[in-house]
Design a protein around this motif. Structure first.
Motif, PDB file in Angstrom:
ATOM      1  N   GLY A  79      -4.638  -1.210  -2.538  1.00 44.56           N
ATOM      2  CA  GLY A  79      -5.343  -0.449  -2.019  1.00 44.56           C
ATOM      3  C   GLY A  79      -6.088  -0.518  -0.171  1.00 44.56           C
ATOM      4  O   GLY A  79      -5.677  -1.677   0.097  1.00 44.56           O
ATOM      5  N   HIS A  80      -6.262   0.649  -0.057  1.00 45.39           N
ATOM      6  CA  HIS A  80      -6.946   0.880   1.634  1.00 45.39           C
ATOM      7  C   HIS A  80      -8.289   0.242   1.415  1.00 45.39           C
ATOM      8  O   HIS A  80      -9.061  -0.308   2.247  1.00 45.39           O
TER       9      HIS A  80
ATOM     10  N   ARG B 228       0.735  -1.845  -0.068  1.00 44.52           N
ATOM     11  CA  ARG B 228       0.105  -0.005   0.219  1.00 44.52           C
ATOM     12  C   ARG B 228       0.859   1.529  -0.112  1.00 44.52           C
ATOM     13  O   ARG B 228       1.779   1.233   0.988  1.00 44.52           O
TER      14      ARG B 228
ATOM     15  N   LEU C  63      -9.010  -5.186   2.964  1.00 45.42           N
ATOM     16  CA  LEU C  63      -9.203  -3.976   2.907  1.00 45.42           C
ATOM     17  C   LEU C  63     -10.648  -3.368   3.400  1.00 45.42           C
ATOM     18  O   LEU C  63     -11.445  -4.251   3.764  1.00 45.42           O
TER      19      LEU C  63
ATOM     20  N   PRO D 180      -5.712  -5.607   8.506  1.00 50.35           N
ATOM     21  CA  PRO D 180      -5.253  -6.581   7.420  1.00 50.35           C
ATOM     22  C   PRO D 180      -6.236  -8.251   7.618  1.00 50.35           C
ATOM     23  O   PRO D 180      -6.001  -8.792   7.079  1.00 50.35           O
TER      24      PRO D 180
ATOM     25  N   ALA E 133     -11.984  -9.112  -1.519  1.00 52.96           N
ATOM     26  CA  ALA E 133     -11.166  -7.682  -1.327  1.00 52.96           C
ATOM     27  C   ALA E 133     -11.102  -7.097   0.302  1.00 52.96           C
ATOM     28  O   ALA E 133     -10.080  -7.101   1.003  1.00 52.96           O
TER      29      ALA E 133
ATOM     30  N   THR F 261      -3.940  -5.779  -3.653  1.00 54.97           N
ATOM     31  CA  THR F 261      -3.518  -5.279  -2.015  1.00 54.97           C
ATOM     32  C   THR F 261      -2.506  -3.909  -2.096  1.00 54.97           C
ATOM     33  O   THR F 261      -2.349  -3.890  -1.345  1.00 54.97           O
TER      34      THR F 261
ATOM     35  N   PHE G 149     -12.277  -0.864  -0.654  1.00 56.40           N
ATOM     36  CA  PHE G 149     -13.000  -1.320  -1.803  1.00 56.40           C
ATOM     37  C   PHE G 149     -14.216  -0.260  -2.017  1.00 56.40           C
ATOM     38  O   PHE G 149     -14.283  -0.637  -1.500  1.00 56.40           O
TER      39      PHE G 149
END
Lengths: 279, 454
Positions: B258-259, B177, B282, B330, B277, B256, B261
């Motif tokens: 992204g923070h 990220r 996420l 996560p 996701a 992976t 979705f």
């Protein structure tokens, strides 16, 4: 100690105590029926059907003019002058009531449009007359009937339905009138008939749309149509009366009766509607 | 590869490991015709039947009958499992199978309305097809409600078994990220029903408010132009990345990064994307449509109404929680998703359905016709009768005893189970296994380890 069964929840990860085909008492709780149903009164239904009858009357007026011209029962000059006068009076009334500012500007613009139409219509009438000359008369009548039915089906009666197509409706009516024009004796006859077609199928609906739902207008049009048909054919008059009763009385009755059986189903499975698409 | 194909492939693998023989029937894909073997001996028949519209074969009911009958006998099939309401081949095979005395199961992966003309026709066809089906499976409770209403199936004959996610393939990797920007990932086909119109408006409105926000959009479709137009008009070329079409194997590497979705679907029976996701750690912001509210616990998803203000509010809440650190870590997120959804559990539950239908009595032709009569489409009885007569003719023309029985594909003398039983991995021999056939719209070229049989 006996462990109590956990309460069933409408999700996919918590109901391990229940069989996969378990149906809870909350099943179909979110089901809604006939959400957007609007109550229709008998009067509204009759007026709605009256719009169809009204347009049928317009078609009858046009056909009557054709029959009179075809049989030589009326001179084309008389038809042209009288229909022009009626159109002029109707147009003046329409403009006076609706145009608030730039009245003269609009009138000049309209006059220019009429002049262009009259000149081009008169010049092209020999071509339009001979356009479908080679086609046999029974085929012409069949085609015209079919086109007028299409005109009535696709006409804009003020209902936002997918079937509505003003352009198709108008084109069908004009095509039908061009077909009939070829059966007349002279190009001037054809010009008069086509002028009448424009008045009936282009200008008259604009005027009638302003007086939608008027019982007086509807009654007057039906009366005139019946009288006009009586002068031509009793059988046609009787047929028109039957069709008018069917459309104006029987169809609304059926419609109201079938409304009770309406069963529109809504629920969480329905596709969401995107309303705010303007960016 | 689509969600249905993914479902079939993963479930087939688990069923094979549980001792079933599984074969998949689908139509040809261009040059891809014939028999292929995939991972663990999954046998796929690409029938020489041409598609005519939207990856569907023409529903003739009788043209494919000799071929389907031949395969069912040759492979000693006992249960036919059809997938997708749109698959004409699935419905054909189920009807033919019933006439041959086999048991049928049907999985519905989609939701359908009741108002438009296409829905009315499809629902009636589904009602006809499922009139004599032994059991139905839906992927969500909303899906079950929908199927019960659409196909007039009794609710006890419908089980809810969700999709799952291969959590081994979808693992979080927070190191990928970006630290100075917040990335919102969108992975979906860019079509109207996936809410691309909403997505475009959300992007146009949220980007000016949050300068550190980036959008990473995977997928392609007829609505791509709308996103490109928004990107151009709002000058977001450096903040909105359109990745185009993705292979399923590439999805994890995009997720992976992204923070958050974002899912803007307008209708969805289950939505595999949000589970994948969440498995990648996420935060999920999604429209509250169809079966989506049933899929994830409330602390793993922000549910919104399918409109722009609500989606913006959902995203802003997610952003605020991300800033304050008020989010499920996560790895914890992945662990929870893995405990909620796994293919072995889905296979076990599907197996329970097979056991149930296997115990049901086979119907006579008369009782089958009575079942089909309930759909109210009497001409359909003529088609069923014609299919029955064709089967009788084929029984005389090509008797069952004259059809060679296919040898089972042995990778090794036994297959090691993928799941643990009583804490130890146990083996199961490949012989005398229950036979199962899948009928399905497609299996893609991307599936691994296939061999062509000439």
């Amino acid at each position: 100690m006996i462990q109590r069964q956990r309460m069933w929840k409408k999700n996919l990860y918590e109901n391990i105590d229940y069989p996969d085909n378990y149906t809870d008492k909350t099943f179909l709780d979110e089901l809604k029926k006939n959400v957007h149903i609007t109550e229709i009164s008998p009067l509204t239904a009759v007026f709605g059907a009256g719009l169809v009858t009204q347009e049928m009357c317009v078609v009858v007026f046009f056909v009557i003019v054709y029959v009179y011209l075809y049989n030589g029962w009326i001179e084309p000059e008389t038809v042209f002058v009288q229909s022009s006068l009626v159109a002029a009076v109707a147009h003046l009334t329409y403009r006076t009531l609706l145009t608030k500012n730039n009245y003269y500007e609009v009138m000049v613009k309209d006059l220019r449009t009429v002049l262009i139409f009259v000149v081009f219509g008169y010049v092209l009438s020999p071509i339009l007359k001979t356009l479908t000359d080679t086609i046999s008369t029974d085929t012409i009548y069949a085609m015209t009937t079919f086109m007028m039915i299409i005109h009535l089906i696709f006409f804009d009666y003020g209902v936002p339905a997918a079937i509505v197509s003003s352009s198709l409706s108008l084109n069908a009516a004009i095509f039908g009138s061009v077909c009939l024009a070829s059966r007349l004796s002279s190009p001037f006859h054809a010009f008069v008939l086509l002028s009448n077609a424009v008045e009936c199928f282009v200008l008259l609906p604009i005027l009638l749309s302003k007086g939608r739902g008027s019982v007086t207008v509807l009654a007057a049009m039906i009366t005139v149509a019946i009288y006009a048909l009586w002068t031509v054919s009793l059988i046609m008059m009787f047929l028109f009366v039957c069709v008018t009763l069917f459309v104006t009385v029987l169809c609304p009755f059926w419609f109201l009766r079938w409304q009770n059986y309406k069963d529109n189903i809504y629920g969480p499975w329905d596709e969401a509607v995107v309303h705010d698409t303007q960016m | 590869m689509g969600g249905v194909e993914e479902h079939i492939f993963n479930l087939s693998q688990c069923l094979i490991s549980r001792g079933y023989k599984v074969i998949v029937l689908t139509h040809s894909y261009g040059e891809r015709v014939g028999v292929r073997y995939m991972t663990n001996g999954l046998k796929v028949f690409y029938l020489p039947v041409k598609v005519f519209y939207n990856q569907c074969v023409l529903p003739t009911m009788v043209c494919s009958l000799p071929l389907i009958r031949y395969i069912l006998i040759r492979e000693r099939i006992t249960i036919i499992h059809g997938h997708s309401a749109f698959s004409a081949l699935a419905h054909e095979a189920m009807v033919i199978g019933k006439l041959m005395g086999l048991k049928t199961v049907f999985t519905d992966h989609s939701l359908f309305g009741f108002a438009d003309a296409s829905a009315i026709v499809t629902n009636k066809l589904l009602q006809m097809s499922l009139a004599d089906c032994n059991h139905c499976i839906c992927v969500s409770h909303t899906g079950k409600e929908n199927t019960v209403l659409r196909a007039r199936v009794h609710c006890d004959r419908v089980s809810v078994i969700p999709n799952a996610v291969d959590t081994a393939a979808f693992t979080p990797d927070p190191s990928r990220r970006s630290t100075d920007t917040i990335t919102i990932v969108v992975i979906s086909r860019l079509v109207y029903r996936k809410g691309v119109d909403l997505m475009a408006q959300v992007i146009a409105e949220i980007c000016p408010r949050y300068p550190q926000l980036h959008f990473l959009i995977g997928g392609d479709g007829p609505k791509r132009w709308l996103l490109e137009e928004v990107r151009e008009r709002c000058g977001l070329q450096d903040r909105v990345t359109l990745l185009g079409s993705l292979e399923h194997s590439q999805v994890r590497s995009v997720l992976t990064r992204g923070h958050i979705f974002l899912n803007t679907s307008l209708t969805e029976a289950y939505c595999m994307a949000i589970v994948e996701a969440a498995a990648c750690g996420l935060q999920v912001v999604s429209t509250k449509v169809g079966g989506i509210p049933e899929v994830l616990p409330s602390d793993l998803i922000y549910l919104t109404e399918p409109n722009v203000p609500s989606l913006l509010l959902g995203l802003e809440t997610a952003l605020a929680n991300l800033r304050s650190g008020n989010v499920v870590p996560p790895l914890e997120c992945h662990r929870r998703v893995a405990s909620l959804y796994n293919w072995m559990d889905v296979a076990r539950r599907t197996e329970a359905v097979y056991h149930r239908v296997a115990g049901e009595k086979s119907k006579t032709l008369g009782s089958q016709l009575r079942s089909y009569m309930a759909s109210g489409v009497l001409p359909f009885l003529l088609i069923i009768s014609l299919a029955h007569l064709m089967l009788r003719f084929l029984d005389w023309m090509v008797p069952q005893q004259n059809i060679d029985i296919a040898k089972d594909y042995n990778i090794t003398s036994h297959i090691t189970d993928l799941h643990h039983s009583n804490g130890e991995v146990h083996s199961q021999t490949y012989r005398d296994r229950r036979k199962l056939s899948w009928y399905e719209p497609a299996l893609s070229k991307q599936q691994m380890n296939y061999k062509r049989v000439f």
